[in-house]
Design an enzyme around this catalytic site. Structure first.
Site, PDB file in Angstrom:
ATOM      1  N   LYS A   1       0.808  -1.230   0.000  1.00  0.00           N
ATOM      2  CA  LYS A   1       0.000   0.000   0.000  1.00  0.00           C
ATOM      3  C   LYS A   1       0.842   1.281   0.000  1.00  0.00           C
ATOM      4  O   LYS A   1       0.452   2.270  -0.612  1.00  0.00           O
ATOM      5  CB  LYS A   1      -0.974  -0.006   1.180  1.00  0.00           C
ATOM      6  CG  LYS A   1      -2.101  -1.026   0.987  1.00  0.00           C
ATOM      7  CD  LYS A   1      -3.137  -0.948   2.095  1.00  0.00           C
ATOM      8  CE  LYS A   1      -4.190  -2.046   1.903  1.00  0.00           C
ATOM      9  NZ  LYS A   1      -5.226  -2.002   2.919  1.00  0.00           N
TER      10      LYS A   1
ATOM     11  N   ASP B   1      -9.869   2.737   1.925  1.00  0.00           N
ATOM     12  CA  ASP B   1      -9.972   2.053   3.224  1.00  0.00           C
ATOM     13  C   ASP B   1     -10.600   2.982   4.271  1.00  0.00           C
ATOM     14  O   ASP B   1     -11.447   2.546   5.067  1.00  0.00           O
ATOM     15  CB  ASP B   1      -8.584   1.620   3.727  1.00  0.00           C
ATOM     16  CG  ASP B   1      -8.073   0.363   3.035  1.00  0.00           C
ATOM     17  OD1 ASP B   1      -8.908  -0.476   2.645  1.00  0.00           O
ATOM     18  OD2 ASP B   1      -6.844   0.209   2.897  1.00  0.00           O
TER      19      ASP B   1
END
Ligand code: NAP
Length: 280
Positions: free
Chosen positions: A66, A103
């Site tokens: 990420k 997220d």
């Protein structure tokens, strides 16, 4: 063929392909396909840069890529930059990439309005905790505290994102588990043995069964087929709970809408994610 996928290492356990392919089929989007893309860290950048020329519209990014996903993109949203990580890449016509982090808004959406004006405690200081702390602050939590097994990491994250570090979990309105505690035992049965394991898992989070009852809303990012020890305890106390699959679906739906411009069929995606058989 319009391609989508999830880059991770490992990625065999991901329920994103089942969830996204069910959504694409339900919307009649023939010619679209979402696939697992197992990519080791050493090959991440090269693979990400090749996505556009390989027919990809975009891709999700999971552990451990990420932060690298943010670095490889030529453009990034304010959320991705502030969090320091991206879970969604979109290919531009010239083959370069833009980065987004769904997220954080996914977690907030899954919490369904239980955030503004409330005190939140985040357990963990890893990648998902970064997104959770930033998202909770943006959504108007009156206070965001961080507890972590390794206190120095909680302290550093709290300083960076303007939250409060705590040496032991304190009561709050909302508890969000962003550690991987609870992932073990996903395939175990129930019974006395299971109860003992559940108690140990709560202890690893600095909590007892009774203390879990001090939080009226409890969310657990860990997903598995049976309730995690934390969610099982929260339900026994009558608290409102949000499981990791609800959070997975919420972030996936936002990514799907970014890539396709179509409203994501969230209920269907949730069913598809839950139907996927658990794997090691
Ligand atoms: P990460 O960056 O590796 O962070 C792991 C965190 O868990 C750290 O804070 C670590 O504490 C803590 N931890 C690990 N083992 C522990 C133990 N035995 N006792 C206490 N704390 C422990 O991982 P992540 O990316 O944040 O992901 C965390 C979990 O969330 C994973 O299970 C992941 O699958 C899940 N997740 C779910 C979603 C979703 O959509 N539902 C999205 C993202 C992540 P230390 O700092 O002390 O090591």
């Amino acid at each position: 063929m319009a391609r989508l996928g999830v880059l991770g290492w490992p990625v065999a356990h991901s329920r994103s392909p089942a969830m996204h392919n069910a959504a694409l089929a339900a919307l009649g989007m023939e010619g679209w396909r979402y696939q697992r893309l197992p990519v080791p860290p050493a090959l991440f950048e090269e693979t990400a840069r090749a996505l556009g020329d390989s027919g990809f519209v975009g891709a999700n990014v999971t552990i451990p890529h990420k932060r690298a996903a943010l670095a490889v993109a030529v453009q990034a949203s304010e959320a991705a930059r502030a969090i320091g990580a991206a879970n969604t890449l979109t290919c531009l016509p010239d083959g370069t990439l833009t980065a987004e982090n769904t997220d954080a808004p996914g977690l907030i959406a899954a919490l369904g309005g239980a955030v503004a004006g409330r005190r939140a405690l985040v357990l963990g200081a890893g990648g998902s905790a970064r997104a959770a702390v930033w998202g909770l602050r943006e959504a108007g939590a009156s206070e965001v505290s961080i507890w972590n097994r390794t206190p120095e990491r909680a302290e550093a994250l709290a300083r960076e994102l303007g939250a409060r570090w705590v040496a032991a979990p304190e009561p709050a309105d909302l508890l969000v588990n962003c550690t991987s505690v609870g992932l073990e035992g996903a395939l175990e049965g129930s019974g006395v043995e299971r109860s003992a394991t559940d108690g140990e898992a709560l202890n690893q989070l600095g909590l007892t069964f009774d203390q879990v009852g001090e939080y009226s809303n409890v969310a657990d990012l860990v997903y598995r087929s049976t309730p995690t020890p934390l969610l099982a305890a929260a339900r026994a106390h009558g608290s409102r709970t949000v499981d990791g699959l609800e959070i997975l679906v919420a972030q996936g739906a936002l990514s799907f809408e970014l890539w396709t411009g179509r409203p994501a069929p969230r209920e269907l995606m949730d069913r598809a994610a839950r139907e996927e058989p658990p794997s090691a």
